[in-house]
Write an enzyme that holds these catalytic residues in place. Structure first.
Site, short mmCIF file in Angstrom:
data_model
loop_
_atom_site.label_atom_id
_atom_site.label_comp_id
_atom_site.label_asym_id
_atom_site.label_seq_id
_atom_site.Cartn_x
_atom_site.Cartn_y
_atom_site.Cartn_z
N HIS B 12 62.57 79.97 71.59
CA HIS B 12 63.37 79.08 70.72
C HIS B 12 62.74 78.94 69.33
O HIS B 12 62.75 77.88 68.73
CB HIS B 12 63.57 77.73 71.40
CG HIS B 12 62.27 77.03 71.74
ND1 HIS B 12 62.13 76.24 72.86
CD2 HIS B 12 61.07 76.99 71.12
CE1 HIS B 12 60.91 75.76 72.89
NE2 HIS B 12 60.25 76.20 71.85
N HIS B 59 58.91 69.15 69.92
CA HIS B 59 57.76 69.56 69.09
C HIS B 59 57.43 68.51 68.04
O HIS B 59 56.95 68.84 66.95
CB HIS B 59 58.06 70.86 68.36
CG HIS B 59 58.48 72.00 69.23
ND1 HIS B 59 59.72 72.07 69.81
CD2 HIS B 59 57.84 73.12 69.62
CE1 HIS B 59 59.82 73.19 70.51
NE2 HIS B 59 58.68 73.84 70.42
N HIS B 195 52.26 82.91 73.01
CA HIS B 195 51.99 82.72 71.59
C HIS B 195 50.98 81.62 71.38
O HIS B 195 50.82 80.74 72.22
CB HIS B 195 53.27 82.46 70.78
CG HIS B 195 54.01 81.16 71.07
ND1 HIS B 195 54.52 80.85 72.30
CD2 HIS B 195 54.34 80.13 70.26
CE1 HIS B 195 55.15 79.68 72.23
NE2 HIS B 195 55.05 79.21 71.02
N GLU B 242 54.73 76.62 77.12
CA GLU B 242 56.17 76.36 77.20
C GLU B 242 56.81 77.09 78.38
O GLU B 242 57.96 76.80 78.74
CB GLU B 242 56.86 76.78 75.89
CG GLU B 242 56.45 75.92 74.72
CD GLU B 242 57.08 76.36 73.41
OE1 GLU B 242 57.13 75.55 72.49
OE2 GLU B 242 57.52 77.53 73.29
FE LIG Z 1 58.33 75.87 70.99
#
Ligand SMILES: [Fe+2]
Lengths: 118, 282
Positions: B12, B59, B195, B242
């Site tokens: 996302h 976030h 990531h 995530e």
């Molecule tokens: Fe994210």
């Protein structure tokens, strides 16, 4: 705050686990950054960085890290990257710029590093 | 009773919203990423879900460190997309489904999951980018389902375990299948894959671990519960945690699923982008 006697984490080089200890250390810094969600707070910071940091009660280490635009230092001072990303936006830094700054690479070198892992 | 059609996962990344706005679908950088979605679009057109459960992680828009829910469920008539600090244009509100929200909350608390219910919840890129990817023009796509957002904490450790995420999904699936309406439901799991944005290790991506996750989440999600949270940070990167959203989605689908489509591409922004569509056995 110290949590003697028990380590919840493993050591992962180059990685700061943002846990309760860091979250308490960085609360003022992260709160200032969280409030950058609102445009008027971004403008307030831009107009008077020192006054704005004082208003949120940042400590000297946090203030200096921001003066120096030193992302690694901000993290060490308890900053969380999701909130710091809002500050990076004010400084017009992209996610790859921020990656480069933290790893001693130019933005282009950082992008090449990302691609090299394909 | 309601039916769970299947689940769709996607990364996302905020930059995707910008690429959609600029219609960069055939741009050489973006094409391998956007090529992962036509099969998803066809599946959605064919099945037309009435509701979508959007499992994402906030976030720093909907929640701050003053109060950080481990699992939060939206219970609002609509969900506003707001400025995340970058001054980008916000999308129009997404229609909610409060009756379904409260049914889920009732059922899950009865099953011993302690939920934070949210009558107001601003939703960030973690929620809206997948909506834009799956329902182009969202929220104004004519097939746009009503939605229930579910957010899990991956901002601050301790984060939930992978085992808990899978169990959460199972309880969610049970709640959905007992919703007394003849409705079709799709479940989204958004975020990931590997990531890391912060620290000297920023830019870390781990293809091998992502492939391990993609393989196992389809047919053997239980295997992934052996991964500890610290191992997840180590192998998927600090923000690769995530992947918990994928586990929650997967738990809700039941044991028997068919993989309809999969895409994996490195890099989009700082991220290994993954997309997966799993259909539940009828
Ligand atoms: Fe994210």
């Amino acid at each position: 705050m110290d949590q003697p006697g028990y380590d919840y984490h493993i050591d992962i080089p180059g990685t700061t686990i943002f846990d309760g200890k860091q979250a308490m250390k960085g609360y003022a810094l992260n709160k200032m950054c969280y409030d950058f969600n609102r445009a008027e707070n971004r403008e307030g910071f831009k107009a008077d960085e020192e006054g704005w940091m004082e208003k949120y009660g940042l400590n000297e280490g946090q203030k200096q890290a921001i003066r120096d635009r030193d992302i690694l230092k901000m993290i060490e001072e308890g900053g969380n990257i999701y909130y710091l990303a809002k500050l990076a936006g004010i400084f017009k830094l992209s996610v790859q710029d921020v990656g480069g700054l933290q790893t001693g690479r130019t933005t282009e070198e950082f992008q090449d590093y990302l691609k090299s892992q394909a | 009773m309601a039916t769970v059609l299947g689940g769709i996962t996607t990364s996302h990344i905020p930059a995707v919203g910008n690429a959609i706005q600029k219609e960069l679908y055939d741009d050489p950088y973006w094409k391998p990423f956007f090529d992962g979605y036509p099969k998803v679009h066809a599946w959605i057109k064919e099945h037309k879900p009435d509701y979508c459960i959007n499992i994402y992680n906030d976030h720093g828009l909907g929640f701050f460190l003053d109060r950080m829910p481990t699992f939060a469920i939206g219970a609002a008539h609509e969900y506003r997309n707001e400025d995340e600090g970058w001054g980008l244009p916000s999308l129009d509100p997404f229609p909610g489904a409060p009756e379904l929200s409260w049914h889920i909350i009732e059922s899950m608390v009865a099953d011993h999951f302690d939920i934070t219910s949210c009558q107001e919840l601003a939703v960030d890129h973690g929620f809206v980018v997948p909506m834009q990817l799956f329902w182009p023009g969202a929220p104004h796509n004519p097939d746009m389902p009503k939605t229930v957002p579910i957010s899990a904490n991956t901002v601050q450790h301790p984060i939930p375990t992978l085992a808990r995420a899978l169990e959460f999904g199972r309880a969610l699936g049970k709640a959905l299948r007992s919703f007394p309406e003849d409705a079709k439901i799709v479940i989204l799991g958004t975020g990931g894959l590997s990531h890391q944005l912060d620290g000297q290790r920023a830019g870390f991506i781990n293809k091998e671990f992502d492939q391990y996750c993609l393989e196992n989440i389809v047919s053997n999600p239980e295997e992934l519960t052996k991964v500890t949270r610290m191992e997840l940070v180590e192998k998927a990167g600090a923000q690769g945690t995530e992947f918990l959203m994928w586990m929650m989605m997967r738990g809700a689908l039941g044991d028997d699923v068919t993989e309809i489509t999969r895409n994996y591409h490195i890099p989009i922004s700082n991220t290994a982008a993954g997309t997966l569509l799993l259909e539940c056995a009828a």
